[in-house]
Design a protein around this motif. Structure first.
Motif, PDB file in Angstrom:
ATOM      1  N   UNK A  20       0.841  -1.184   0.000  1.00 46.88           N
ATOM      2  CA  UNK A  20       0.000   0.000   0.000  1.00 46.88           C
ATOM      3  C   UNK A  20       0.880   1.240   0.000  1.00 46.88           C
ATOM      4  N   UNK A  21       0.344   2.356  -0.515  1.00 44.29           N
ATOM      5  CA  UNK A  21       1.101   3.604  -0.569  1.00 44.29           C
ATOM      6  C   UNK A  21       0.221   4.727  -0.040  1.00 44.29           C
ATOM      7  N   UNK A  22       0.767   5.518   0.877  1.00 40.28           N
ATOM      8  CA  UNK A  22       0.105   6.709   1.407  1.00 40.28           C
ATOM      9  C   UNK A  22       0.845   7.949   0.926  1.00 40.28           C
ATOM     10  N   UNK A  23       0.086   8.967   0.559  1.00 38.92           N
ATOM     11  CA  UNK A  23       0.658  10.285   0.296  1.00 38.92           C
ATOM     12  C   UNK A  23       0.305  11.185   1.468  1.00 38.92           C
ATOM     13  N   UNK A  56       5.813  10.060   0.878  1.00 37.40           N
ATOM     14  CA  UNK A  56       5.152   8.835   0.455  1.00 37.40           C
ATOM     15  C   UNK A  56       5.507   7.747   1.457  1.00 37.40           C
ATOM     16  N   UNK A  57       4.505   7.062   1.945  1.00 37.35           N
ATOM     17  CA  UNK A  57       4.730   5.945   2.865  1.00 37.35           C
ATOM     18  C   UNK A  57       4.376   4.648   2.154  1.00 37.35           C
ATOM     19  N   UNK A  58       5.353   3.774   1.981  1.00 36.29           N
ATOM     20  CA  UNK A  58       5.141   2.467   1.376  1.00 36.29           C
ATOM     21  C   UNK A  58       4.982   1.441   2.496  1.00 36.29           C
ATOM     22  N   UNK A  65       6.816  -0.098   7.424  1.00 39.93           N
ATOM     23  CA  UNK A  65       6.694   0.791   6.277  1.00 39.93           C
ATOM     24  C   UNK A  65       7.986   1.553   6.041  1.00 39.93           C
ATOM     25  N   UNK A  66       8.146   2.062   4.831  1.00 36.85           N
ATOM     26  CA  UNK A  66       9.280   2.917   4.462  1.00 36.85           C
ATOM     27  C   UNK A  66       8.715   4.242   3.972  1.00 36.85           C
ATOM     28  N   UNK A 100      14.760  12.586   2.762  1.00 45.11           N
ATOM     29  CA  UNK A 100      15.041  11.549   3.751  1.00 45.11           C
ATOM     30  C   UNK A 100      14.292  10.264   3.451  1.00 45.11           C
ATOM     31  N   UNK A 101      14.794   9.174   4.021  1.00 45.70           N
ATOM     32  CA  UNK A 101      14.123   7.880   4.002  1.00 45.70           C
ATOM     33  C   UNK A 101      14.086   7.364   5.428  1.00 45.70           C
TER      34      UNK A 101
END
Length: 280
Positions: A20-23, A56-58, A65-66, A100-101
């Motif tokens: 899943x991906x969050x913006x 963006x959160x993967x 999550x990343x 950043x990550x």
């Protein structure tokens, strides 16, 4: 450019395998801790700026999550606002652009089936690349400090000018509140341990006043050490360190708002009145 390419090389392998991906967007306060604050490892709110960003959160599971993000911030410090070298009165301000990550580990989920709200605290840590440009308010003028070489940078026997692009190590934590399957709000505090002691243009380098005055001019000398009079020839032999030995920090307490733009359903939180333990 090499630092940016290295950061991108570390991030790209993670993009294709997320479920899943969050913006999201963030907004908060930029806090500085360094040579111009009373304690180098304290959060000192008298001098505070602002911060805003997008991310963006993967998500790879309910617990892992990343997050990759771009953050713009302003930080500042002023000795006149605290008890540290008030008479000297050095000050700085700097705009920061950070890429950043962050890895997010969600510790547990507590939710309620009736309204489908889930509370999820997390810890976060990672790697950042940021650009900064310290400036000083000197008699009403805003001057770029790196160009003034206030610690003799570039002179014989002194180090080269510092790079205005550096890595940092962000870490901290927060809590997310999942309103529904798409919308999440949260609050967090992420500290940045930087790999430079020049965020404020002040370091532990030993400086000889006469070297700065004769090679860089009176303006650089006055800013380097406002307590010394350039007209007094006895000051030419005075040497000093303007700051301590520790690298500088900055921190951003922020509110977050995110929306799920890719929803596979595989990392959907379990709505339960009971705490869940992490399962990766």
């Amino acid at each position: 450019m090499k630092k940016l390419l290295l950061a991108l090389a570390m991030i790209l392998p993670f993009y294709g395998i997320s479920q899943d991906i969050d913006f999201g967007i963030t907004g908060g306060i930029g806090l500085y801790s360094g040579d111009l604050s009373p304690k180098e490892f304290a959060i000192y709110p008298n001098d505070y700026g602002y911060a805003a960003g997008v991310f963006l959160r993967h998500r790879y599971s309910r617990f892992l999550g990343i997050r990759t993000g771009l953050t713009l911030a302003k930080i500042m410090g002023d000795e006149r606002n605290n008890s540290n070298n008030v008479e000297r009165g050095l000050n700085f301000q700097s705009n920061i652009t950070e890429f950043s990550m962050l890895g997010e580990i969600h510790l547990f989920h507590i939710g309620y089936a009736r309204n489908k709200t889930v509370i999820s605290p997390y810890v976060a840590f990672g790697l950042g690349l940021f650009a900064f440009n310290p400036k000083i308010n000197f008699n009403g003028q805003i001057l770029e400090l790196r160009a003034l070489t206030t610690e003799g940078q570039g002179l014989a026997g002194y180090p080269n000018r510092y790079s205005r692009t550096q890595f940092n190590i962000p870490f901290g934590g927060g809590v997310n509140i999942l309103i529904n399957d798409r919308l999440t709000i949260g609050a967090e505090l992420i500290l940045r341990s930087t790999l430079t002691d020049h965020l404020d243009d002040v370091s532990s380098a030993r400086v000889k006043y006469g070297d700065v005055l004769s090679n860089r001019g009176e303006l650089s000398a006055r800013i380097s050490n406002p307590l010394l009079d350039p007209a007094n020839t006895e000051n030419l032999e005075v040497s000093y360190a303007r700051g301590g030995k520790h690298n500088d920090w900055y921190s951003i307490p922020a509110l977050t708002l995110s929306w799920r733009i890719k929803n596979s359903g595989k990392s959907k939180s379990v709505y339960s009145k009971f705490m869940e333990c992490p399962r990766f």
